[in-house]
Design an enzyme around this catalytic site. Sequence first.
Site, PDB file in Angstrom:
ATOM      1  N   CYS A  16       3.634  -4.876   6.506  1.00 18.19           N
ATOM      2  CA  CYS A  16       3.231  -4.491   5.159  1.00 18.19           C
ATOM      3  C   CYS A  16       4.394  -3.914   4.359  1.00 18.19           C
ATOM      4  O   CYS A  16       5.458  -3.604   4.884  1.00 18.19           O
ATOM      5  CB  CYS A  16       2.089  -3.497   5.213  1.00 18.19           C
ATOM      6  N   HIS A  73       0.838  -1.198   0.000  1.00 17.91           N
ATOM      7  CA  HIS A  73       0.000   0.000   0.000  1.00 17.91           C
ATOM      8  C   HIS A  73       0.872   1.246   0.000  1.00 17.91           C
ATOM      9  O   HIS A  73       2.062   1.203   0.342  1.00 17.91           O
ATOM     10  CB  HIS A  73      -0.968   0.027   1.189  1.00 17.91           C
TER      11      HIS A  73
END
Length: 291
Positions: free
Chosen positions: A261, A245
């Site tokens: 992440c 992301h």
Amino acid sequence: MKHVRIVARVVALAAVLLVGVGACALDPQGDGTGAAAPAPVGLTERASGASATPAPDPTTGRPAPQPSRTATPKPSRTATPKPSATPKPGSSGFTGCPQGEHQRAVETYLARLGGFGKLTVDGRQSAADCAAIKKFQRRYGISPAAGRAGATTYDVAKRLATTDVHRCRAGSGLTFCIDLTRQTVWAMRGGTVVLGPTVTRTGMAGYATPAGTYHVGGRNLREWSNPYEVWLPYWQQFNGGIGFHETTTYLHNGAIGSHGCVNLLHADAVRLWELGSIGTRVVVIGRRPGT
């Protein structure tokens, strides 16, 4: 009656302040394939890049105004301005950019990478070197983009120039590759690089992003994060609660990291989103230093 209204306001305010709990980390119940629908995702950085929003007034539903503190101005004494010193040219006669402590190394890495303009690898700042370094800094979100070959510019240039894209066993289809050791990301199709290498920031100590082979299992243009209440743009999940992301903080702040992440700059997150789809192969190699 007045007492009842006060109690009702306190109860409503307490309800507004309640938040959920989540983490962008490996789901201990996941099977590691990434094929299942993504679990609720949390913010990947220790500190959010979002601005704080005042809690709403329970009687109106609108944000409560924040009191301002305005200092009473004191009379100032205007000093007579002193003439500014004229910058002295260096040995090359160029004064447009400050010269950093890693000038020659950055010139070497940028020349190896290509695409940033003509450089002379001699360790001395010039107009062409300045323009090339500024272009590199703007491309990879390095602030300030002033053309100085400092520590961050040196670190990013070295990581990118030394990434071996062929270490990623990409296969014949589209593959997203992550080098945890160099903190870089790229995409390959049929043995050809179609994106990158570019910069990333992965899991910090205690939340290390695990190496392995996975597949994109879920995608969302905007994934909501608890408990920090920020949107994670261009979300592509590939391992439990872990995914790609756009970063929500300054990517080059190495003092913080994600909860597993893979943080990306805006342009790279958009491009990876455009390339990817459910089932896209993801290969993660190496290990982030310090984890």
